[in-house]
Write an enzyme that holds these catalytic residues in place. Structure first.
Site, PDB file in Angstrom:
ATOM      1  N   ASP A  83       0.794  -1.115   0.094  1.00 17.11           N
ATOM      2  CA  ASP A  83       0.065   0.091   0.138  1.00 17.11           C
ATOM      3  C   ASP A  83       0.781   1.093   0.041  1.00 17.11           C
ATOM      4  OD1 ASP A  83      -2.567  -1.187   0.267  1.00 17.11           O
ATOM      5  OD2 ASP A  83      -1.872  -1.935   2.069  1.00 17.11           O
ATOM      6  N   LEU A  85       3.588   1.808  -1.268  1.00 12.96           N
ATOM      7  CA  LEU A  85       4.304   2.207  -2.582  1.00 12.96           C
ATOM      8  C   LEU A  85       3.488   2.473  -3.790  1.00 12.96           C
ATOM      9  CD1 LEU A  85       6.833  -0.539  -2.168  1.00 12.96           C
ATOM     10  CD2 LEU A  85       7.168   1.893  -1.438  1.00 12.96           C
ATOM     11  N   GLN A  86       1.989   2.219  -3.339  1.00 13.43           N
ATOM     12  CA  GLN A  86       1.127   2.302  -4.833  1.00 13.43           C
ATOM     13  C   GLN A  86       1.082   3.797  -5.206  1.00 13.43           C
ATOM     14  OE1 GLN A  86      -2.493   0.430  -3.470  1.00 13.43           O
ATOM     15  NE2 GLN A  86      -1.575  -1.596  -3.108  1.00 13.43           N
ATOM     16  N   HIS A 108      -7.439  -3.357  -1.567  1.00 12.87           N
ATOM     17  CA  HIS A 108      -7.397  -2.668  -0.145  1.00 12.87           C
ATOM     18  C   HIS A 108      -7.602  -1.120  -0.599  1.00 12.87           C
ATOM     19  CE1 HIS A 108      -7.204  -1.287   3.903  1.00 12.87           C
ATOM     20  NE2 HIS A 108      -5.933  -0.656   3.693  1.00 12.87           N
ATOM     21  N   GLY A 134      -3.043 -14.360   1.281  1.00  9.63           N
ATOM     22  CA  GLY A 134      -2.840 -14.806  -0.184  1.00  9.63           C
ATOM     23  C   GLY A 134      -2.842 -16.563  -0.083  1.00  9.63           C
ATOM     24  N   ASP A 191     -11.066  -2.773   7.898  1.00 13.79           N
ATOM     25  CA  ASP A 191      -9.837  -3.787   7.632  1.00 13.79           C
ATOM     26  C   ASP A 191      -8.897  -3.064   8.714  1.00 13.79           C
ATOM     27  OD1 ASP A 191      -8.391  -5.742   5.904  1.00 13.79           O
ATOM     28  OD2 ASP A 191      -7.145  -4.108   5.628  1.00 13.79           O
TER      29      ASP A 191
END
Ligand code: NDP
Ligand code: MG
Ligand code: MG
Length: 304
Positions: A83, A85-86, A108, A134, A191
């Site tokens: 997240d 680095l997105q 997410h 995962g 979450d």
């Protein structure tokens, strides 16, 4: 709460599309392999140069591209890098490379909900967030089940984002367990709250604390280190010590036996109140969607 299943999704939709999975970590590995086995022929995995995951992706029979190439290729581009680095990855690569009218997908909602990423207006933006790590998304799929997924839309210029999202969720196995329609805001809040204040008990069961931290997202892991100590603080530890003392000095046992002399009156009253708690009802629905949790519990009990 609206729940969709495979019968509500058109799997052919995602099968007809080029799907680029960006990243091959906990989620990327599961999404790419499940989609491929669901019959999505054109799944590629976008990796950074020199990625240590290249050999694993190729061994799974999947195509590797660099991230820019994958961004250009995909009708659906699923962002499965960490997240934190997105935002940079979207700005540097995806924004300028994704096809006109393609779909940008997330597992997410943090980057969209807090506007760290503001996607191009021509892009459909949806989320398919499996409610499991995962390796479980993969293993449940392989034994014919699936992990429930949350589905949310942020942007729908094509008018088809929900159908594509449902089809994608079905392709990774979510439609076998339940695809729950929600919003980005709701997914983010539940979450993050869940991973910061509750122990991820089933993962600790499976592999201990270190493995639990490996398979969860960096976001969850950071929340665990920084928020966990605010839940279990000195005060909590002090209260736990008084509980241990009560056990050791027999006070707990005396109290419990006295309760029994009184015919368990307050015990039965507390039990009745607890059974009425809304958590029980929601919990029952969710457990029905996640059979592996129940199985882990049964296996563990059989050891005692
Ligand atoms: P991971 O940390 O497991 O994935 C890391 C992947 O991202 C690796 O393939 C890694 O590449 C790649 N990557 C790391 N840094 C870069 C970079 N600078 N540039 C390009 N690629 C990079 O991620 P998760 O699977 O945990 O999380 C992915 C998304 O899924 C997040 O949005 C997360 O919130 C969400 N999610 C995660 C869940 C989980 O249980 N883990 C559950 C539900 C949602 P390399 O292979 O080269 O190391
Ligand atoms: Mg999370
Ligand atoms: Mg991790």
């Amino acid at each position: 709460m609206r729940v969709y299943y495979d019968r509500d999704a058109d799997l052919n939709l995602i099968k007809s599309k080029k799907v680029s999975i960006i990243g091959y970590g906990s989620q990327g590995f599961a999404h790419a392999n499940n989609l491929k086995e669901s019959g999505v022929e054109e799944v590629v995995v976008g990796l950074r140069p020199g990625s240590t995951s290249t050999a694993k992706v190729e061994a799974a029979g999947l195509t590797v591209m660099d991230i820019e190439e994958a961004a250009r290729f995909g009708d659906v581009v699923m962002m499965l890098t960490p997240d934190e680095l997105q935002r940079q990855l979207y700005a540097d690569v995806l924004h300028g490379s994704m096809k006109e009218g393609a779909a940008l997908a997330f597992a997410h909602g943090l980057n969209i909900h807090f506007r760290l990423i503001e996607p191009r207006p021509d892009l459909d933006v949806f989320m398919v967030a499996p409610k499991g790590p995962g390796h479980t998304v993969r293993s449940e799929y392989q034994r014919g089940g699936g992990v429930p997924c949350l589905l949310a839309l942020a942007s729908d210029p094509s008018g088809n984002a929900k159908e594509i999202g449902l089809s994608y969720a079905s392709g990774i196995g979510g439609g076998r367990a339940g695809i729950i329609e929600t919003s980005f805001r709701e997914e983010v809040e539940t979450d993050l709250f869940g991973e910061q204040v509750k122990l991820i008990v089933d993962l600790m069961y499976e592999g201990g604390i270190a493995n639990m931290r490996y398979s969860i997202s960096n976001t969850a892991e950071y929340g665990d280190y920084t928020r966990g100590p605010r839940v279990i603080d000195e005060g909590t530890r002090e209260r736990m010590k008084t509980i241990l003392a009560d056990i050791q000095n027999g006070r707990f046992t005396t109290e419990w036996m006295t309760e029994n002399v009184a015919g368990q009156a307050s015990f039965k009253a507390m039990r009745a109140r607890a059974a009425e708690h809304p958590l029980e009802e929601v919990g029952e629905r969710l457990r029905a969607m996640m059979p592996w949790i129940t199985e882990a519990r049964l296996v563990d009990r059989s050891k005692n």
